[in-house]
Design a protein around this motif. Structure first.
Motif, PDB file in Angstrom:
ATOM      1  N   ALA A 235       0.835  -1.205   0.000  1.00 45.40           N
ATOM      2  CA  ALA A 235       0.000   0.000   0.000  1.00 45.40           C
ATOM      3  C   ALA A 235       0.869   1.254   0.000  1.00 45.40           C
ATOM      4  O   ALA A 235       0.571   2.233  -0.702  1.00 45.40           O
ATOM      5  CB  ALA A 235      -0.923  -0.013   1.212  1.00 45.40           C
ATOM      6  N   TRP A 236       1.935   1.245   0.800  1.00 45.38           N
ATOM      7  CA  TRP A 236       2.872   2.375   0.825  1.00 45.38           C
ATOM      8  C   TRP A 236       3.461   2.624  -0.558  1.00 45.38           C
ATOM      9  O   TRP A 236       3.508   3.771  -1.042  1.00 45.38           O
ATOM     10  CB  TRP A 236       3.968   2.102   1.847  1.00 45.38           C
ATOM     11  CG  TRP A 236       5.081   3.098   1.848  1.00 45.38           C
ATOM     12  CD1 TRP A 236       5.096   4.315   2.450  1.00 45.38           C
ATOM     13  CD2 TRP A 236       6.353   2.947   1.201  1.00 45.38           C
ATOM     14  NE1 TRP A 236       6.301   4.951   2.229  1.00 45.38           N
ATOM     15  CE2 TRP A 236       7.085   4.131   1.468  1.00 45.38           C
ATOM     16  CE3 TRP A 236       6.940   1.939   0.435  1.00 45.38           C
ATOM     17  CZ2 TRP A 236       8.385   4.328   0.985  1.00 45.38           C
ATOM     18  CZ3 TRP A 236       8.234   2.131  -0.041  1.00 45.38           C
ATOM     19  CH2 TRP A 236       8.940   3.307   0.232  1.00 45.38           C
ATOM     20  N   ALA A 237       3.896   1.545  -1.223  1.00 50.54           N
ATOM     21  CA  ALA A 237       4.488   1.684  -2.554  1.00 50.54           C
ATOM     22  C   ALA A 237       3.459   2.168  -3.572  1.00 50.54           C
ATOM     23  O   ALA A 237       3.774   2.977  -4.460  1.00 50.54           O
ATOM     24  CB  ALA A 237       5.087   0.355  -2.996  1.00 50.54           C
ATOM     25  N   LEU A 238       2.230   1.688  -3.456  1.00 52.31           N
ATOM     26  CA  LEU A 238       1.169   2.137  -4.365  1.00 52.31           C
ATOM     27  C   LEU A 238       0.909   3.633  -4.191  1.00 52.31           C
ATOM     28  O   LEU A 238       0.730   4.362  -5.163  1.00 52.31           O
ATOM     29  CB  LEU A 238      -0.104   1.338  -4.102  1.00 52.31           C
ATOM     30  CG  LEU A 238      -0.109  -0.109  -4.608  1.00 52.31           C
ATOM     31  CD1 LEU A 238      -1.240  -0.892  -3.952  1.00 52.31           C
ATOM     32  CD2 LEU A 238      -0.251  -0.141  -6.140  1.00 52.31           C
ATOM     33  N   ARG A 239       0.863   4.084  -2.931  1.00 53.37           N
ATOM     34  CA  ARG A 239       0.677   5.519  -2.702  1.00 53.37           C
ATOM     35  C   ARG A 239       1.816   6.314  -3.316  1.00 53.37           C
ATOM     36  O   ARG A 239       1.597   7.333  -3.990  1.00 53.37           O
ATOM     37  CB  ARG A 239       0.590   5.823  -1.205  1.00 53.37           C
ATOM     38  CG  ARG A 239       0.435   7.317  -0.918  1.00 53.37           C
ATOM     39  CD  ARG A 239       0.363   7.622   0.551  1.00 53.37           C
ATOM     40  NE  ARG A 239       1.565   7.284   1.283  1.00 53.37           N
ATOM     41  CZ  ARG A 239       2.689   8.016   1.271  1.00 53.37           C
ATOM     42  NH1 ARG A 239       2.768   9.103   0.520  1.00 53.37           N
ATOM     43  NH2 ARG A 239       3.736   7.643   1.982  1.00 53.37           N
ATOM     44  N   GLU A 240       3.041   5.851  -3.108  1.00 54.72           N
ATOM     45  CA  GLU A 240       4.194   6.545  -3.666  1.00 54.72           C
ATOM     46  C   GLU A 240       4.152   6.560  -5.196  1.00 54.72           C
ATOM     47  O   GLU A 240       4.645   7.490  -5.828  1.00 54.72           O
ATOM     48  CB  GLU A 240       5.479   5.875  -3.185  1.00 54.72           C
ATOM     49  CG  GLU A 240       5.752   6.053  -1.703  1.00 54.72           C
ATOM     50  CD  GLU A 240       6.249   7.449  -1.383  1.00 54.72           C
ATOM     51  OE1 GLU A 240       7.313   7.836  -1.919  1.00 54.72           O
ATOM     52  OE2 GLU A 240       5.570   8.157  -0.616  1.00 54.72           O
ATOM     53  N   LEU A 244      -3.608   5.584  -5.933  1.00 48.93           N
ATOM     54  CA  LEU A 244      -4.219   5.875  -4.642  1.00 48.93           C
ATOM     55  C   LEU A 244      -5.430   5.010  -4.331  1.00 48.93           C
ATOM     56  O   LEU A 244      -5.677   4.684  -3.165  1.00 48.93           O
ATOM     57  CB  LEU A 244      -4.611   7.352  -4.586  1.00 48.93           C
ATOM     58  CG  LEU A 244      -3.459   8.345  -4.775  1.00 48.93           C
ATOM     59  CD1 LEU A 244      -3.989   9.770  -4.699  1.00 48.93           C
ATOM     60  CD2 LEU A 244      -2.365   8.118  -3.745  1.00 48.93           C
ATOM     61  N   ASP A 245      -6.215   4.661  -5.336  1.00 50.23           N
ATOM     62  CA  ASP A 245      -7.436   3.896  -5.056  1.00 50.23           C
ATOM     63  C   ASP A 245      -7.109   2.526  -4.467  1.00 50.23           C
ATOM     64  O   ASP A 245      -7.719   2.112  -3.469  1.00 50.23           O
ATOM     65  CB  ASP A 245      -8.265   3.731  -6.341  1.00 50.23           C
ATOM     66  CG  ASP A 245      -8.876   5.036  -6.809  1.00 50.23           C
ATOM     67  OD1 ASP A 245      -8.883   6.009  -6.027  1.00 50.23           O
ATOM     68  OD2 ASP A 245      -9.348   5.090  -7.973  1.00 50.23           O
ATOM     69  N   ILE A 275      -2.940   9.442   2.119  1.00 49.18           N
ATOM     70  CA  ILE A 275      -3.718   9.115   0.927  1.00 49.18           C
ATOM     71  C   ILE A 275      -4.922  10.046   0.794  1.00 49.18           C
ATOM     72  O   ILE A 275      -5.212  10.578  -0.284  1.00 49.18           O
ATOM     73  CB  ILE A 275      -4.162   7.648   0.955  1.00 49.18           C
ATOM     74  CG1 ILE A 275      -2.961   6.735   0.730  1.00 49.18           C
ATOM     75  CG2 ILE A 275      -5.226   7.374  -0.111  1.00 49.18           C
ATOM     76  CD1 ILE A 275      -3.255   5.272   0.902  1.00 49.18           C
ATOM     77  N   HIS A 276      -5.633  10.251   1.890  1.00 51.54           N
ATOM     78  CA  HIS A 276      -6.789  11.150   1.834  1.00 51.54           C
ATOM     79  C   HIS A 276      -6.358  12.563   1.445  1.00 51.54           C
ATOM     80  O   HIS A 276      -7.050  13.241   0.675  1.00 51.54           O
ATOM     81  CB  HIS A 276      -7.512  11.153   3.181  1.00 51.54           C
ATOM     82  CG  HIS A 276      -8.257   9.898   3.473  1.00 51.54           C
ATOM     83  ND1 HIS A 276      -9.144   9.321   2.584  1.00 51.54           N
ATOM     84  CD2 HIS A 276      -8.261   9.098   4.584  1.00 51.54           C
ATOM     85  CE1 HIS A 276      -9.667   8.233   3.110  1.00 51.54           C
ATOM     86  NE2 HIS A 276      -9.141   8.075   4.321  1.00 51.54           N
ATOM     87  N   SER A 277      -5.228  13.004   1.951  1.00 52.29           N
ATOM     88  CA  SER A 277      -4.722  14.323   1.582  1.00 52.29           C
ATOM     89  C   SER A 277      -4.413  14.385   0.095  1.00 52.29           C
ATOM     90  O   SER A 277      -4.747  15.367  -0.580  1.00 52.29           O
ATOM     91  CB  SER A 277      -3.469  14.661   2.395  1.00 52.29           C
ATOM     92  OG  SER A 277      -3.761  14.792   3.767  1.00 52.29           O
ATOM     93  N   ALA A 282      -9.963  16.432   2.646  1.00 55.23           N
ATOM     94  CA  ALA A 282      -9.406  17.011   3.862  1.00 55.23           C
ATOM     95  C   ALA A 282     -10.092  16.483   5.111  1.00 55.23           C
ATOM     96  O   ALA A 282      -9.444  16.278   6.141  1.00 55.23           O
ATOM     97  CB  ALA A 282      -9.511  18.535   3.799  1.00 55.23           C
ATOM     98  N   ALA A 283     -11.395  16.253   5.027  1.00 57.11           N
ATOM     99  CA  ALA A 283     -12.129  15.786   6.209  1.00 57.11           C
ATOM    100  C   ALA A 283     -11.669  14.389   6.609  1.00 57.11           C
ATOM    101  O   ALA A 283     -11.440  14.114   7.803  1.00 57.11           O
ATOM    102  CB  ALA A 283     -13.629  15.795   5.927  1.00 57.11           C
TER     103      ALA A 283
END
Length: 297
Positions: A235-240, A244-245, A275-277, A282-283
């Motif tokens: 998941a970390w690598a996917l975000r990087e 994101l989904d 990820i949300h950012s 923001a919420a």
């Protein structure tokens, strides 16, 4: 006694994978039964109890492992002293004792848990010599798993991403070519490490592929705790990589499982916040951040 530095979560996952991957092969001396890498003090007690009745090479091997427990607790001077006491007997010892001596002396000098201040030119040169000696003796003696271990440790001596990738790939090639199950068991951890090196080189899609392969191996081998760590790394690598989904789906599942078990995970919440950012929510990012802060003692 040196204190261990606090590591960011992705590196803690890597370190945990690395120590867990150092699967100790069954031999006349069953080291697997004595080791619990999560409890080095307990492991030392078991090793010392076994040492009381051990003779010859078995005694030497046990003492190298006692040194390893000291290193895992940050007592690198104690580990080096224990190994120095072993060294004179190596002239008449078998290859496994010699390999483990060089491996553990290398780890006492340079490992993932040493801070930057410990990475002096002298320490790096000494660790490099020990790891390469361990790899050479092990390969010559058919101890493939220990040769893989030594090669993979070279990535923590030569930390530049291209160098780390080169050493890790050499270790992976040897593991995949070996007929020995103990050497083959390194594959998942080596793919994990390769993923980090590829990430550091900016080769994000290739990094994701390695983390996927590592996760598939963990699932195949039925290793629940390591599966969770592998999911987090993916998941970390996917975000990087900007995917994101999928990263969000994996981390949401990890977060729910941790909450259901009554063990919320600050690292998972930190990743969810990021990820949300990145998605502009923001919420949701604020909610994850608040939950993470609430976990602080």
């Amino acid at each position: 006694m040196q204190r261990l530095p606090t590591l960011p979560r992705p590196l803690r996952v890597l370190v945990a994978a690395m120590f867990a991957a150092s699967a100790l092969p069954a031999a006349a001396l069953d080291l697997d039964a004595l080791w619990d890498f999560g409890q080095p003090a307990l492991s030392e007690q078991r090793l010392r109890a076994a040492l009381a009745d051990a003779r010859g090479d078995d005694a030497l091997v046990l003492r190298t492992q006692i040194a390893r427990t000291q290193g895992l607790r940050g007592d690198f001077d104690g580990a080096l002293a224990e190994l120095a006491a072993v060294e004179p007997a190596l002239a008449t010892a078998g290859p496994q004792a010699s390999v483990r001596f060089h491996l553990e002396r290398g780890r006492a000098r340079i490992s993932p848990v040493h801070d930057d201040a410990a990475r002096t030119p002298q320490a790096l040169a000494a660790a490099r010599a020990d790891y390469l000696a361990a790899a050479e003796i092990a390969r010559r003696s058919g101890l493939d798993d220990l040769a893989v271990d030594a090669l993979h440790m070279m990535a923590f001596v030569d930390r530049e991403p291209a160098d780390a990738m080169r050493w890790t790939q050499q270790a992976l090639d040897l593991a995949l070519a070996s007929p020995q199950p103990a050497a083959r068991r390194w594959e998942a951890s080596l793919r994990n490490n390769l993923g980090y090196a590829l990430h550091d080189l900016g080769r994000h899609d290739e990094a994701v592929a390695q983390f996927r392969a590592a996760l598939a191996l963990r699932i195949e081998r039925g290793q629940p705790e390591r599966v969770q760590a592998a999911r987090f790394s993916l998941a970390w690598a996917l975000r990087e990589a900007g995917q994101l989904d999928e990263a969000l789906a994996i981390l949401t599942a990890l977060d729910r499982a941790a909450a259901a078990a009554g063990r919320p995970d600050a690292g998972v919440l930190e990743e969810l916040e990021a990820i949300h950012s990145a998605r502009g929510d923001a919420a949701a990012a604020a909610e994850a951040a608040a939950r993470r802060r609430a976990l602080r003692p």
